[in-house]
Design a protein around this motif. Structure first.
Motif, PDB file in Angstrom:
ATOM      1  N   ASP A 144       0.823  -1.216   0.000  1.00 24.27           N
ATOM      2  CA  ASP A 144       0.000   0.000   0.000  1.00 24.27           C
ATOM      3  C   ASP A 144       0.855   1.262   0.000  1.00 24.27           C
ATOM      4  OD1 ASP A 144       0.884  -0.645   2.488  1.00 24.27           O
ATOM      5  OD2 ASP A 144      -0.937  -0.121   3.543  1.00 24.27           O
ATOM      6  N   TRP A 145       1.577   1.472  -1.097  1.00 28.92           N
ATOM      7  CA  TRP A 145       2.408   2.666  -1.225  1.00 28.92           C
ATOM      8  C   TRP A 145       1.563   3.882  -1.562  1.00 28.92           C
ATOM      9  CZ3 TRP A 145       2.096   4.198  -6.386  1.00 28.92           C
ATOM     10  CH2 TRP A 145       1.787   3.201  -7.318  1.00 28.92           C
ATOM     11  N   CYS A 146       2.151   5.073  -1.401  1.00 29.41           N
ATOM     12  CA  CYS A 146       1.444   6.297  -1.788  1.00 29.41           C
ATOM     13  C   CYS A 146       2.040   6.916  -3.043  1.00 29.41           C
ATOM     14  CB  CYS A 146       1.445   7.313  -0.646  1.00 29.41           C
ATOM     15  SG  CYS A 146       3.067   7.829  -0.084  1.00 29.41           S
ATOM     16  N   MET A 147       3.324   6.688  -3.288  1.00 29.89           N
ATOM     17  CA  MET A 147       3.972   7.149  -4.520  1.00 29.89           C
ATOM     18  C   MET A 147       5.033   6.129  -4.894  1.00 29.89           C
ATOM     19  SD  MET A 147       4.603  11.243  -4.007  1.00 29.89           S
ATOM     20  CE  MET A 147       5.081  11.371  -5.735  1.00 29.89           C
ATOM     21  N   ARG A 148       5.378   6.112  -6.169  1.00 34.12           N
ATOM     22  CA  ARG A 148       6.529   5.308  -6.582  1.00 34.12           C
ATOM     23  C   ARG A 148       7.261   6.020  -7.701  1.00 34.12           C
ATOM     24  NH1 ARG A 148       3.820   0.005  -9.618  1.00 34.12           N
ATOM     25  NH2 ARG A 148       2.990   1.103 -11.432  1.00 34.12           N
ATOM     26  N   TYR A 170       5.929   5.463   1.102  1.00 35.88           N
ATOM     27  CA  TYR A 170       4.778   5.126   1.925  1.00 35.88           C
ATOM     28  C   TYR A 170       4.370   6.312   2.795  1.00 35.88           C
ATOM     29  CZ  TYR A 170       5.905   0.434   0.416  1.00 35.88           C
ATOM     30  OH  TYR A 170       6.151  -0.664  -0.363  1.00 35.88           O
ATOM     31  N   PRO A 171       3.102   6.310   3.251  1.00 31.44           N
ATOM     32  CA  PRO A 171       2.675   7.392   4.141  1.00 31.44           C
ATOM     33  C   PRO A 171       3.548   7.453   5.383  1.00 31.44           C
ATOM     34  CG  PRO A 171       0.773   6.140   3.372  1.00 31.44           C
ATOM     35  CD  PRO A 171       2.000   5.382   2.931  1.00 31.44           C
ATOM     36  N   PRO A 172       3.706   8.633   5.956  1.00 31.59           N
ATOM     37  CA  PRO A 172       4.513   8.763   7.167  1.00 31.59           C
ATOM     38  C   PRO A 172       3.817   8.083   8.342  1.00 31.59           C
ATOM     39  CG  PRO A 172       3.337  10.797   6.737  1.00 31.59           C
ATOM     40  CD  PRO A 172       3.100   9.914   5.549  1.00 31.59           C
ATOM     41  N   PRO A 173       4.552   7.809   9.419  1.00 27.98           N
ATOM     42  CA  PRO A 173       3.903   7.236  10.612  1.00 27.98           C
ATOM     43  C   PRO A 173       2.832   8.173  11.153  1.00 27.98           C
ATOM     44  CG  PRO A 173       6.302   7.105  10.767  1.00 27.98           C
ATOM     45  CD  PRO A 173       6.002   7.979   9.593  1.00 27.98           C
ATOM     46  N   ALA A 174       1.881   7.598  11.837  1.00 26.60           N
ATOM     47  CA  ALA A 174       0.787   8.394  12.385  1.00 26.60           C
ATOM     48  C   ALA A 174       1.304   9.353  13.451  1.00 26.60           C
ATOM     49  CB  ALA A 174      -0.278   7.478  12.982  1.00 26.60           C
ATOM     50  N   PHE A 189       2.554  18.120  -1.486  1.00 25.76           N
ATOM     51  CA  PHE A 189       2.385  17.614  -0.125  1.00 25.76           C
ATOM     52  C   PHE A 189       2.804  16.153  -0.051  1.00 25.76           C
ATOM     53  CE2 PHE A 189      -0.144  15.592   3.206  1.00 25.76           C
ATOM     54  CZ  PHE A 189       0.152  16.399   4.298  1.00 25.76           C
ATOM     55  N   ALA A 190       2.331  15.343  -1.016  1.00 25.52           N
ATOM     56  CA  ALA A 190       2.709  13.931  -1.027  1.00 25.52           C
ATOM     57  C   ALA A 190       4.205  13.770  -1.259  1.00 25.52           C
ATOM     58  CB  ALA A 190       1.921  13.192  -2.110  1.00 25.52           C
ATOM     59  N   LEU A 191       4.772  14.578  -2.150  1.00 22.43           N
ATOM     60  CA  LEU A 191       6.209  14.491  -2.419  1.00 22.43           C
ATOM     61  C   LEU A 191       7.032  14.735  -1.168  1.00 22.43           C
ATOM     62  CD1 LEU A 191       6.404  16.344  -5.844  1.00 22.43           C
ATOM     63  CD2 LEU A 191       7.252  14.043  -5.406  1.00 22.43           C
ATOM     64  N   ALA A 540      -5.118   4.547   4.971  1.00 18.78           N
ATOM     65  CA  ALA A 540      -6.189   4.767   3.999  1.00 18.78           C
ATOM     66  C   ALA A 540      -6.620   6.228   3.991  1.00 18.78           C
ATOM     67  CB  ALA A 540      -7.368   3.857   4.311  1.00 18.78           C
ATOM     68  N   GLY A 541      -6.802   6.800   5.173  1.00 15.03           N
ATOM     69  CA  GLY A 541      -7.225   8.191   5.255  1.00 15.03           C
ATOM     70  C   GLY A 541      -6.158   9.151   4.780  1.00 15.03           C
ATOM     71  N   TRP A 542      -4.894   8.863   5.117  1.00 13.26           N
ATOM     72  CA  TRP A 542      -3.813   9.773   4.728  1.00 13.26           C
ATOM     73  C   TRP A 542      -3.678   9.849   3.215  1.00 13.26           C
ATOM     74  CZ3 TRP A 542       0.619  10.482   2.069  1.00 13.26           C
ATOM     75  CH2 TRP A 542       1.437  11.540   2.452  1.00 13.26           C
ATOM     76  N   ARG A 543      -3.731   8.697   2.561  1.00 16.36           N
ATOM     77  CA  ARG A 543      -3.565   8.711   1.110  1.00 16.36           C
ATOM     78  C   ARG A 543      -4.759   9.357   0.415  1.00 16.36           C
ATOM     79  NH1 ARG A 543      -1.687   2.705  -0.130  1.00 16.36           N
ATOM     80  NH2 ARG A 543      -3.362   2.355   1.361  1.00 16.36           N
ATOM     81  N   LEU A 544      -5.948   9.154   0.944  1.00 16.24           N
ATOM     82  CA  LEU A 544      -7.091   9.868   0.380  1.00 16.24           C
ATOM     83  C   LEU A 544      -6.937  11.374   0.557  1.00 16.24           C
ATOM     84  CD1 LEU A 544     -10.346   7.872   1.158  1.00 16.24           C
ATOM     85  CD2 LEU A 544      -9.579   8.738  -1.042  1.00 16.24           C
TER      86      LEU A 544
END
Length: 545
Positions: A144-148, A170-174, A189-191, A540-544
């Motif tokens: 479940d990556w967020c970017m590649r 991958y998303p950062p830790p919570a 922001f994602a970058l 799931a929420g972070w990537r959305l």
């Protein structure tokens, strides 16, 4: 903020049709249609001609951002598409194993995708929306990556190969306490937040003999660097029966894995990957898939006790639900249609004499047995009409699957439970089952579809339910969030396949994203910060967002 693509700013909309990506921007008033790469699909098989003009022409920087849509909830296997990435020249006189060692050694969880892109401007960046079937993802090492960031290179060693190096972010830790960012369409922001969690190198060859030779070279090269590993072990992960010449090393908190498998009739893929634990990549067996079902069963047992329905017959029915579920811990148990009929006849006869709340609890157990065992009973088969008629007389309705010529339990009993005990403990559990079926069973009687899951779930959340348990409210928030995510999926990636999602016209994509993030945040606030549920909700929420 947008990313430049052929003189336009990617900001407002995109549409992907096959290999083509259509980008429309309001800021410049221009539209672009291009393929995710050089503009044409190129076969990725060996060998390539030494004088490949493509390798020389593609050396110029071509940064790009290709939105990748969500996948469907239904797990339908397809052969991977042939890559359309630009082909770049690789290091001189470098074989696959040496190239893989160099690339995998770059794994550093402190590196953001922005920093990676600065130092690797030729890479193709892809932004990924959350996958809804992440547990069953067949591309094992993508998780479940967020970017590649990907680059395809021509390796000109003793043998010539095309290899694709992929860096997964991958998303950062919570945060603590967990606080999701607001929904936004902001690639920057994602970058700046997605962090490197895995690096993989894959080469495609024509035959398994060549693949086996390359996998053994990788094993030897990495063995000299990492020491002895575990070779040709047995793994129970998804698709593991297709892995060959498998090598696995663990050093500190890093994992390394190499293998080959056939991807298409004419293509064999050799893969070597390194990852950190936070990436959620697994090669060891998944947790028992019945863990969630076990939690549901424990809740059902509590409701049975509260209704004074715990009995040897109830225990026998609960045991049948365990037998019916496809779990590693229960696969060897035998299923018996005759035992099923004898048990449920007596159970339903008892239920018919009970008060509505107790009858609802009794029927909820019946529903869970049929949901778990429908694919094991003879009634599931095309020639099982007599068994279906017998169960139909007990209240079980069936739906026909024309593609597979099978019959499935329609899930109608849980609706009766809701009618009998909407505000009681059995009705609350049935609500979860109804909402889950609304997302997971697109052809069943009682299917809700995403829009009605949203309506039913929101109606419950906005009502007054003083007796509702926090875990129930958390799960309803999560199911509503998933439904909004499904609406967004169909808006940005429409599919012709059977789907549980209604036409998305009634909810604009931006609102679907905002509402999904809001409900994920509400679910996260009700979850234990240290639990796997919280991790899943955060990602799931972070990537959305």
């Amino acid at each position: 903020m947008g990313l430049p693509i052929a003189g336009c700013i990617w900001r407002d909309a995109f549409r992907q049709c096959g290999y083509l990506v259509f980008v429309v921007t309001a800021s410049t008033g221009c539209a672009v249609a291009c393929s995710p790469g050089t503009g044409q699909a190129k076969p990725e098989v060996e060998p390539l001609a030494p004088e490949s003009q493509e390798a020389r022409d593609s050396a110029a920087p071509r940064p790009m951002a290709v939105p990748v849509p969500w996948v469907e909830r239904k797990v339908v296997y397809r052969f991977p598409r042939r890559d359309t990435l630009p082909l770049h020249p690789g290091p001189e006189d470098t074989d696959l194993a040496t190239f893989a060692v160099a690339e995998l050694s770059r794994l550093d969880p402190n590196v953001t995708s922005a920093l990676w892109h600065e130092t690797n401007p030729l890479d193709t960046l892809e932004f990924f929306e959350p996958k809804l079937n992440w547990l069953f993802e067949r591309e094992t090492f993508e998780s479940d990556w967020c970017m590649r960031a990907r680059r395809r290179v021509l390796l000109d060693g003793v043998k010539r190969f095309v290899a694709t190096r992929t860096a997964f972010f991958y998303p950062p830790p919570a945060s603590s306490p967990p606080a999701l960012p607001p929904a936004r369409h902001d690639p920057a922001f994602a970058l700046s937040h997605c962090r490197l969690g895995a690096v993989a190198v894959t080469a495609h060859v024509r035959d398994e003999e060549t693949a086996d030779s390359l996998a053994l070279e990788i094993r030897s090269t990495f063995g000299r660097r990492l020491g002895a590993g575990v070779y040709d072990g047995d793994y129970e992960n998804w698709d593991a029966d297709r892995w060959n010449t498998v090598s696995h090393w663990k050093r500190g908190n890093l994992n390394y894995f190499a293998y080959y498998r056939r991807l298409r009739p004419d293509t064999v893929g050799v893969t070597v990957v390194a990852w950190v634990p936070g990436s959620n990549i697994r090669v060891e067996p998944y947790p028992d898939w019945c863990s969630d079902e076990g939690r549901d069963r424990a809740r059902l047992e509590d409701v049975l006790r509260e209704s004074d329905l715990a009995s040897p017959l109830a225990a026998q029915l609960l045991e049948l639900t365990r037998t019916a579920q496809y779990c590693r811990s229960h696969q060897e148990r035998e299923w018996s249609d005759s035992l099923l009929l004898a048990s449920v006849r007596e159970w339903v006869a008892r239920a018919d004499t009970m008060s509505p709340p107790r009858r609802a609890t009794a029927l909820l157990l019946f529903d869970q047995l049929m949901a778990a065992g429908a694919r094991l009973t003879e009634a599931h088969q095309r020639d099982g009409g007599a068994m279906r008629d017998t169960l139909l007389a007990l209240g079980v309705e069936w739906t026909y699957m024309p593609i597979s010529h099978e019959y499935n339990y329609a899930g109608n009993i849980k609706w009766e439970v809701r009618r009998l005990d909407e505000h009681g403990p059995a009705g609350r559990l049935a609500l979860l089952y109804v909402l889950r079926d609304g997302l997971d069973t697109p052809v069943n009687t009682g299917t809700l579809g995403a829009h009605r899951v949203i309506a039913e779930g929101t109606r419950y959340l906005e009502g007054n339910h003083p007796g509702a348990e926090p875990w129930l409210m958390r799960e309803v928030h999560e199911l509503v969030a998933v439904a909004y995510g499904d609406v967004l999926t169909m808006a940005v990636a429409p599919t012709t396949e059977i789907s549980s999602v209604d036409p998305p016209d009634t909810i604009p994509p931006h609102r679907a994203r905002e509402e999904a993030v809001r409900h994920y945040a509400a679910a996260l606030a009700l979850a234990d910060e240290t639990s796997s549920d919280a991790t899943k909700l955060w990602r799931a929420g972070w990537r959305l967002a």
